[in-house]
Design a protein around this motif. Structure first.
Motif, mmCIF file in Angstrom:
data_model
loop_
_atom_site.group_PDB
_atom_site.id
_atom_site.type_symbol
_atom_site.label_atom_id
_atom_site.label_comp_id
_atom_site.label_asym_id
_atom_site.label_seq_id
_atom_site.Cartn_x
_atom_site.Cartn_y
_atom_site.Cartn_z
ATOM 1 N N GLU A 125 0.832 -1.203 0.000
ATOM 2 C CA GLU A 125 0.000 0.000 0.000
ATOM 3 C C GLU A 125 0.873 1.262 0.000
ATOM 4 O OE1 GLU A 125 -2.917 0.380 3.130
ATOM 5 O OE2 GLU A 125 -3.537 2.336 2.348
ATOM 6 N N ILE A 126 1.937 1.267 0.806
ATOM 7 C CA ILE A 126 2.827 2.430 0.849
ATOM 8 C C ILE A 126 3.368 2.739 -0.548
ATOM 9 C CG2 ILE A 126 5.083 3.254 1.677
ATOM 10 C CD1 ILE A 126 4.523 1.670 4.293
ATOM 11 N N LEU A 127 3.744 1.694 -1.267
ATOM 12 C CA LEU A 127 4.347 1.909 -2.586
ATOM 13 C C LEU A 127 3.355 2.439 -3.615
ATOM 14 C CD1 LEU A 127 6.791 -1.122 -2.955
ATOM 15 C CD2 LEU A 127 7.249 1.190 -2.122
ATOM 16 N N THR A 128 2.043 2.283 -3.376
ATOM 17 C CA THR A 128 1.069 2.810 -4.333
ATOM 18 C C THR A 128 0.900 4.322 -4.220
ATOM 19 O OG1 THR A 128 -0.841 2.533 -2.862
ATOM 20 C CG2 THR A 128 -0.303 0.674 -4.317
ATOM 21 N N GLY A 129 1.357 4.929 -3.118
ATOM 22 C CA GLY A 129 1.108 6.353 -2.882
ATOM 23 C C GLY A 129 1.820 7.255 -3.871
ATOM 24 N N ALA A 130 1.172 8.327 -4.263
ATOM 25 C CA ALA A 130 1.771 9.269 -5.220
ATOM 26 C C ALA A 130 3.041 9.892 -4.642
ATOM 27 C CB ALA A 130 0.768 10.358 -5.587
ATOM 28 N N GLN A 131 3.141 9.987 -3.311
ATOM 29 C CA GLN A 131 4.349 10.550 -2.694
ATOM 30 C C GLN A 131 5.552 9.618 -2.843
ATOM 31 O OE1 GLN A 131 1.882 10.924 0.892
ATOM 32 N NE2 GLN A 131 3.181 12.719 1.340
ATOM 33 N N THR A 132 5.286 8.344 -3.209
ATOM 34 C CA THR A 132 6.398 7.400 -3.383
ATOM 35 C C THR A 132 7.120 7.653 -4.699
ATOM 36 O OG1 THR A 132 5.267 5.742 -2.049
ATOM 37 C CG2 THR A 132 6.979 4.942 -3.525
ATOM 38 N N ALA A 133 6.371 8.044 -5.711
ATOM 39 C CA ALA A 133 6.954 8.424 -7.011
ATOM 40 C C ALA A 133 5.819 9.026 -7.805
ATOM 41 C CB ALA A 133 7.539 7.213 -7.742
ATOM 42 N N GLN A 134 6.084 10.192 -8.401
ATOM 43 C CA GLN A 134 5.008 10.848 -9.141
ATOM 44 C C GLN A 134 4.550 9.995 -10.317
ATOM 45 O OE1 GLN A 134 6.255 14.950 -9.998
ATOM 46 N NE2 GLN A 134 4.348 15.514 -8.964
ATOM 47 N N ASP A 135 5.493 9.348 -10.965
ATOM 48 C CA ASP A 135 5.203 8.558 -12.160
ATOM 49 C C ASP A 135 4.686 7.174 -11.753
ATOM 50 O OD1 ASP A 135 5.259 7.017 -14.426
ATOM 51 O OD2 ASP A 135 7.290 7.580 -15.036
ATOM 52 N N PRO A 136 3.425 6.843 -12.101
ATOM 53 C CA PRO A 136 2.901 5.528 -11.706
ATOM 54 C C PRO A 136 3.705 4.362 -12.271
ATOM 55 C CG PRO A 136 1.239 6.779 -12.953
ATOM 56 C CD PRO A 136 2.420 7.669 -12.790
ATOM 57 N N ALA A 137 4.370 4.566 -13.411
ATOM 58 C CA ALA A 137 5.171 3.478 -13.985
ATOM 59 C C ALA A 137 6.359 3.130 -13.080
ATOM 60 C CB ALA A 137 5.658 3.861 -15.382
ATOM 61 N N ILE A 138 6.928 4.134 -12.421
ATOM 62 C CA ILE A 138 8.018 3.868 -11.462
ATOM 63 C C ILE A 138 7.460 3.123 -10.246
ATOM 64 C CG2 ILE A 138 9.736 4.909 -9.909
ATOM 65 C CD1 ILE A 138 10.615 5.344 -12.661
ATOM 66 N N ARG A 139 6.280 3.551 -9.779
ATOM 67 C CA ARG A 139 5.665 2.848 -8.637
ATOM 68 C C ARG A 139 5.437 1.379 -8.967
ATOM 69 N NH1 ARG A 139 0.635 6.492 -7.509
ATOM 70 N NH2 ARG A 139 1.509 7.920 -9.036
#
Lengths: 295, 295
Positions: A125-139
């Motif tokens: 769940e933490i890794l899905t957050g936009a604060q983890t990486a703006q680009d969803p492909a990086i997430r």
């Protein structure tokens, strides 16, 4: 202490405290026994080597700090869940972890199983957050890397091999132990390094190679400390493997051979850092620390 | 049987077989005991209601079939992992599941803990695949939905409440049981419906409301069957809650009251489908099936 060693220890403890703060904010409030057990297992210290690797590698390329701290926190959640489950009576049956009662001793086995389960979920769940990486492909890449490191061809697969080894007819060979540890503890260390590269959009391969050798060096030193260390400093039961007749790097190579092997692995880790010059100094010191530490 | 009922049962069994095939391909080959246990727990049948919801809702909007099957497979991995862990001696201590020995009986507790752990990891890994959704932002939404459904404020939190209820001084009230079941079983059913909407880029809210009522109707019927059903048809131990003095919908409402409540919930579920006309007929039948089934 050498200034380079001092700088490394400062970076390691700074990473640990930043990730501890991040975990404190990301973990659920201790309003239920389940949440309290999750916090107890995750906020109980430790070197935070995995989180350090992510932060250090991201930092080498000036990637922003908050995403790296979140990824470090997610990886530490996976590490904490694996320790809770590994300590269960049906697995390694340990009563102490870092000098404190394990989760199933402080609470009960059901709470330990569920707290581990929920910590694994929280990591993703933490890794899905936009604060983890703006680009969803990086997430997505980060989540995929963590899932592959944690699963049946990574950490959990390695733990299953380790448990099978306890009842095996003949002890494992050096190659078999190396392969087992590369899954059981290596996969998550490798993932932590890869995540730092993913966050900074740098090539992960040198860092993955570095982390592979580092993880193994760390494990060889663990086996050495299990024989030469004292339980109080370690905060856990020692000489268990010997009592169980389990093969370790020390039982196969002897103490001196294991020390030589650890040293070779640390040098191998360091060799992968040559492209990065001074920027990689903390990572070099981490490899030396892995084999010089006494706990 | 009514043609609408026939169409629903055809869709349900088609979804089950498609997701079973998908799981067969996504699960690791049975080359280790761990992988064999994962396959045993996940491919052992069941209604596949969750996967049906994802496929049916995605299909209503003509979303492609392969992504929906992969998402259904991921959700069934989470469901299977939760059943393995719930069956453990330290939790519900069940020896039979769908008429077969539970994983810790067929293998051992360590394998059961690890197989559950690895199935959770696999679920998230499946969702990272490009075949799950071309757009990484949709994949992130699916992963987030599943993590929230599975975690401490969803399935695992509900299971912890359920275990706490076993040793509570006073039995739970109707509201408390409803809240508990909304977490323990409802969260994942809701996630399955939401995932179908996410895949088809339709508004999830009517489907989430439908799934909330459907999940609760399903649970009330489970409590009724626990009292009136026979263990052979159910493939598991029955009348356990009564023996443990645990409050259920039946212990609070009586059989007739529980049947009325199940019927109201099914009607409520159906009421949320009015915008979709004939396209939602299978979902309507699913709500009727939830309260008419005998196993």
């Amino acid at each position: 202490m050498d200034p380079k060693q001092l700088a490394f220890h400062a970076a390691l403890s700074q990473a640990a405290s930043a990730v501890e703060d991040r975990l404190d904010a990301l973990l659920p409030a201790a309003e239920t026994e389940l949440a309290a057990a999750m916090r107890y297992a995750t906020l109980s210290g430790g070197k935070r080597l995995r989180a350090f690797l992510t932060l250090e590698i991201a930092g080498m390329f000036r990637a922003p700090r908050v995403p790296a701290e979140r990824v470090g926190a997610a990886i530490e959640c996976i590490h904490a869940y694996s320790l809770i489950h590994d300590d269960l009576p049906c697995m390694d049956d340990d009563d102490l972890r870092r000098g404190k009662p394990t989760v199933h001793k402080r609470w009960d086995e059901a709470t330990a199983v569920l707290a581990g389960d929920a910590l694994q979920t929280l990591a993703f769940e933490i890794l899905t957050g936009a604060q983890t990486a703006q680009d969803p492909a990086i997430r997505i890449k980060l989540i995929r890397s963590l899932a592959q490191a944690g699963g049946v061809f990574g950490m959990v697969g390695g733990q299953a091999l380790d448990i099978a080894a306890e009842t095996a007819v003949s002890p494992l060979s050096l190659d078999e132990i190396s392969a087992l540890q590369s899954l059981k503890t290596g996969a998550l260390i490798r993932c932590a390094a890869e995540a730092g590269a993913l966050l900074s959009r740098s090539d992960p391969s040198p860092f993955v190679a570095y982390a592979d050798a580092l993880g193994l060096a760390f494990q060889v030193q663990d086996d050495i400390l299990d024989v030469t260390g004292d339980a109080e400093a370690a905060g856990k039961r020692l000489r268990k493997d010997d009592a169980a007749g389990k093969a370790t790097f020390v039982s196969i190579l002897g103490i001196d051979g294991a020390k030589r092997r650890a040293s070779e692995l640390a040098e191998e880790a360091i060799s992968h850092l040559s492209p990065f010059g001074l920027a990689a100094e903390n990572l070099r010191q981490a490899a030396r620390f892995a084999i010089q530490r006494t706990s």
